[in-house]
Scaffold this motif. Structure first.
Motif, PDB file in Angstrom:
ATOM      1  N   PHE A 122     -31.877 -21.324 -44.666  1.00 24.76           N
ATOM      2  CA  PHE A 122     -31.266 -20.219 -45.403  1.00 24.76           C
ATOM      3  C   PHE A 122     -29.776 -20.111 -45.120  1.00 24.76           C
ATOM      4  CE2 PHE A 122     -35.677 -18.603 -45.919  1.00 24.76           C
ATOM      5  CZ  PHE A 122     -35.653 -18.534 -47.301  1.00 24.76           C
ATOM      6  N   ASP A 136     -27.914 -22.658 -44.572  1.00 22.37           N
ATOM      7  CA  ASP A 136     -27.378 -23.729 -45.418  1.00 22.37           C
ATOM      8  C   ASP A 136     -27.235 -23.235 -46.858  1.00 22.37           C
ATOM      9  OD1 ASP A 136     -27.299 -25.423 -43.329  1.00 22.37           O
ATOM     10  OD2 ASP A 136     -29.093 -26.584 -43.866  1.00 22.37           O
ATOM     11  N   LEU A 137     -28.309 -22.609 -47.305  1.00 27.71           N
ATOM     12  CA  LEU A 137     -28.334 -22.104 -48.671  1.00 27.71           C
ATOM     13  C   LEU A 137     -27.238 -21.078 -48.900  1.00 27.71           C
ATOM     14  CD1 LEU A 137     -30.253 -22.877 -50.941  1.00 27.71           C
ATOM     15  CD2 LEU A 137     -31.617 -20.867 -50.387  1.00 27.71           C
ATOM     16  N   GLU A 165     -23.947 -22.752 -49.052  1.00 32.02           N
ATOM     17  CA  GLU A 165     -23.821 -23.498 -50.295  1.00 32.02           C
ATOM     18  C   GLU A 165     -23.501 -22.588 -51.479  1.00 32.02           C
ATOM     19  OE1 GLU A 165     -26.847 -26.728 -50.890  1.00 32.02           O
ATOM     20  OE2 GLU A 165     -26.872 -25.773 -52.853  1.00 32.02           O
ATOM     21  N   GLN A 166     -24.267 -21.479 -51.548  1.00 28.35           N
ATOM     22  CA  GLN A 166     -24.129 -20.631 -52.727  1.00 28.35           C
ATOM     23  C   GLN A 166     -22.974 -19.649 -52.628  1.00 28.35           C
ATOM     24  OE1 GLN A 166     -27.750 -18.744 -53.947  1.00 28.35           O
ATOM     25  NE2 GLN A 166     -28.797 -20.684 -54.227  1.00 28.35           N
ATOM     26  N   LEU A 177     -37.572 -21.731 -50.637  1.00 26.08           N
ATOM     27  CA  LEU A 177     -36.694 -22.857 -50.313  1.00 26.08           C
ATOM     28  C   LEU A 177     -37.058 -24.093 -51.138  1.00 26.08           C
ATOM     29  CD1 LEU A 177     -36.469 -22.463 -46.430  1.00 26.08           C
ATOM     30  CD2 LEU A 177     -34.542 -22.321 -48.034  1.00 26.08           C
ATOM     31  N   LYS A 208     -32.529 -27.924 -58.160  1.00 30.41           N
ATOM     32  CA  LYS A 208     -31.329 -28.751 -58.281  1.00 30.41           C
ATOM     33  C   LYS A 208     -31.557 -29.876 -59.289  1.00 30.41           C
ATOM     34  CE  LYS A 208     -29.030 -27.221 -54.453  1.00 30.41           C
ATOM     35  NZ  LYS A 208     -27.620 -26.868 -54.378  1.00 30.41           N
ATOM     36  N   ASN A 250     -33.408 -28.635 -42.171  1.00 23.03           N
ATOM     37  CA  ASN A 250     -32.359 -27.864 -42.841  1.00 23.03           C
ATOM     38  C   ASN A 250     -32.417 -28.051 -44.354  1.00 23.03           C
ATOM     39  OD1 ASN A 250     -30.717 -30.265 -43.559  1.00 23.03           O
ATOM     40  ND2 ASN A 250     -30.518 -30.412 -41.302  1.00 23.03           N
ATOM     41  N   PHE A 251     -31.651 -27.249 -45.051  1.00 25.69           N
ATOM     42  CA  PHE A 251     -31.750 -27.209 -46.503  1.00 25.69           C
ATOM     43  C   PHE A 251     -31.238 -28.484 -47.161  1.00 25.69           C
ATOM     44  CE2 PHE A 251     -30.421 -25.736 -50.765  1.00 25.69           C
ATOM     45  CZ  PHE A 251     -31.657 -25.325 -51.215  1.00 25.69           C
ATOM     46  N   LYS A 252     -30.180 -29.034 -46.588  1.00 28.11           N
ATOM     47  CA  LYS A 252     -29.609 -30.250 -47.174  1.00 28.11           C
ATOM     48  C   LYS A 252     -30.633 -31.363 -47.237  1.00 28.11           C
ATOM     49  CE  LYS A 252     -24.795 -29.626 -45.947  1.00 28.11           C
ATOM     50  NZ  LYS A 252     -24.411 -29.225 -44.582  1.00 28.11           N
TER      51      LYS A 252
END
Lengths: 477, 146
Positions: free
Chosen positions: A264, A266-267, A270-271, B21, B28, B123-125
């Motif tokens: 989150f 990261d999200l 990013e956003q 998530l 994307k 992680n998100f990436k």
């Protein structure tokens, strides 16, 4: 555990010995008393003989007088033969009595006196016999004084014999009394000793029974105790397994929210990157860094909980040089970066699991690389030798009956104070701030756990600013 | 990148955060209509039974299934078994998508017929990267059954 009180085996032995001594003593006393009875019985017979002999002696004296008187009255030569005979008999009997009473001075004195009187009487007889032979009559030979002498002499002899008899009878009574006492004492003594012997024997038997019973009870108790112990060990193993599982699950489940925090953030970055600025951005970085660190901790903890666990991997012979070759391959980047020199040769082959041993050396070498001194190229030397017995005997956890290898990993890094030699192996213990050296403080704990699982030992020696040496003791295959 | 046809993904995930998530990551490369979410194995099986092949179906048949292992009511393994034992459903590729990285889990699910096993990234990436790879592989590289 309460141990049943048992009579000591020593006590039982003592009782047996006392019993034996009593029996022997009893036999000896009985034998002695029996001997005394025998002796006094013989003495009684002896006294009886003396008495009979004195009677016999008196009889010969009387016969002698009667015979001589008969001869002197009748002139018959037969009387004379009787007379001579009685003299010979009397002498024999007298000598016999003399012998019998040899040990009694009182009787000997009496006998001496008796002998004198007897001789006097005999003298008179002889003279009257001679006189009669010549004159064929005693007229002119006998006078009043001579008759009186004769009567007195005879009375004296009679008195003396009576005295001898009295003395013998006194001895007889005395001996009889002793004999009776002895005979009476014998059953008493035998009874008394038998009683004590039986008592001691019973005591011995009782002690043996008691001892056997007590040791049986104790055996049972020890058995019960062993069973309880077994149960406790099982429980302990169970809870140990639960704990392992707990550590594993906890680490796993902890990963879950962590993953989300990271994801989150990261999200978010990013956003909303454009919207975040200054401190906001800094806080985001802090959140990410903390989450990363926590992940590292959990990963290491997981590894620690797994270390030394019974895995599917098989135990085989592994050459440590091969292990080091591959470890150095893995660490190549940081070795090149730090310009480190790592030396090793003639390393032995030991028994173990490849991943475990690789982890041990990976941890130790990356540890040395990490804690190198600024501006000094790290030098790490790995050596191996046979562990001296003096060293092995210092550690109770090592099996004293087998041989060990001594493997040293020495570096020229920042070292440490010897006071911390044990602390560095404790999980999550660090000697330096996180900003100085990164890491979770689990690596060496894992190393120790693996070594100890492999029945070995790891020690650390350090000197600040000089270097550190890790000493591994592992059993020879 | 030339996309022949957008694939339809059915995600079975009990955790709302993970669900969010995964959707965010798939968005994307995929449009939201192509992603369907259910919260456990029971729901997933129920959904599959409602599907039909018709054009304007409210419950279209998914091209691939993303299956979590740890779920309430019916867990991933049981669900996998039911899918692979079903005459029709067995043709749908299943990707195990879980936090687990246990060797036993990997071994077992492949034996039960899973088509992939992916451990959820940290992680998100990385998650985005994985969803892109999934999409690319299943829509471009391979041919899926009708």
């Amino acid at each position: 555990m309460k141990i049943e009180k048992a009579p000591k085996l020593e006590k039982v032995k003592t009782y047996s010995i006392i019993t034996l001594v009593l029996v022997i003593l009893g036999s000896a006393i009985s034998f002695w008393v029996a001997n005394r009875i025998d002796y006094y019985t013989a003495e009684l017979v002896h006294t009886e003989e003396v008495l009979q002999s004195t009677d016999k002696l008196y009889a010969t004296i009387l016969e002698r007088e009667t015979s001589i008187r008969g001869y002197l009255l009748t002139g018959n030569e037969d009387f004379l033969a009787n007379y001579e005979n009685s003299i010979t008999n009397g002498r024999e009997v007298f000598n016999h009595i003399l012998n019998l009473t040899e040990d009694n001075p009182v009787q000997q004195n009496y006998l001496q006196e008796l002998n004198i009187f007897m001789k006097q009487r005999l003298d008179v007889f002889e003279r009257s016999k001679e006189y009669y032979k010549i004159n064929k009559t005693l007229d002119g030979f006998l006078n009043n004084s001579k008759v009186e002498d004769a009567v007195n002499g005879h009375i004296s002899i009679k008195n003396l014999i009576n005295q001898i008899n009295a003395e013998e009878e006194r001895i007889l009574i005395q001996r009889n009394e002793i004999l009776i006492n002895n005979v009476n004492a014998l059953p008493f003594i035998v009874g008394l000793i038998s009683f004590f012997s039986i008592l001691m024997g019973a005591l011995t038997l009782f002690s043996i029974f008691h001892y056997n019973r007590a040791s049986k009870i104790n055996d049972q108790k020890i058995k019960n105790y062993q069973e309880t112990l077994k149960e406790k060990i099982e429980l302990l193993n169970e809870s140990n397994n639960e704990l392992k599982q707990f550590a594993y699950i906890a680490s796993h489940d902890l990963q879950e929210p962590l993953r989300k925090i990271t994801s989150f953030s990261d999200l978010l970055k990013e956003q909303f990157d454009e919207k975040l600025e200054g401190e906001g951005k800094h806080y985001m970085e802090r959140i990410t860094a903390s989450a990363n660190r926590m992940r590292q901790l959990i990963t290491d903890l997981l590894e620690y909980s797994r270390a030394g666990r019974d895995s599917m991997e098989s135990i085989k012979m592994i050459n440590l040089e091969d292990i080091l070759d591959s470890v150095l391959d893995d660490l190549e980047i940081s070795i090149t970066e730090k310009d480190a020199k790592i030396k090793y040769e003639n390393l032995p082959t030991i028994e173990g699991k490849e991943t475990e041993l690789r982890q041990v050396f990976q941890n130790l070498i990356s540890n040395s690389l990490k804690f190198s001194q600024a501006g000094i190229a790290p030098e790490i030397t790995i050596t191996a030798s046979n562990a001296p017995i003096e060293l092995i005997s210092k550690y109770a956890q090592l099996d004293q009956s087998i041989n060990y290898y001594l493997i040293k990993v020495a570096d020229n890094g920042i070292g440490f104070d010897q006071d911390y030699a044990d602390t560095i192996f404790t999980i999550f213990q660090r000697l330096h701030g996180k900003s100085e050296f990164e890491g979770t403080g689990i690596g060496l704990s894992i190393t120790r756990k693996i070594i100890e699982k492999n029945n070995g030992l790891i020690l650390a020696e350090g000197k600040p600013e000089i270097g550190a040496t890790f000493i591994i003791i592992l059993p020879k295959p | 990148m030339k996309t022949k046809k957008s694939i339809r993904i059915l995600v079975a995930e009990d955790d709302d955060d993970d669900k969010l998530l995964i959707i965010k990551a798939f968005q994307k490369t995929l449009s939201i209509e192509n992603i369907t979410c259910v919260s456990d194995g029971e729901e997933l099986i129920n959904y599959l039974h409602k599907t039909s092949n018709s054009e304007n179906s409210q419950f279209p048949i998914p091209d691939i299934i993303l299956l979590d292992l740890n779920m309430p009511r019916k867990d991933g393994k049981t669900t996998l078994q039911e899918i692979k034992n079903h005459e029709e459903f067995r043709k749908i590729p299943v990707i195990i998508f879980t936090t687990s990285n246990l060797k036993e889990d990997v071994q077992m699910t492949y034996k039960m017929g899973t088509n992939s096993f992916i451990t959820k990234p940290g992680n998100f990436k990385d998650l985005v990267k994985i969803t892109q790879e999934i999409n690319n592989y299943w829509s471009n590289t391979v041919v899926l059954p009708d």
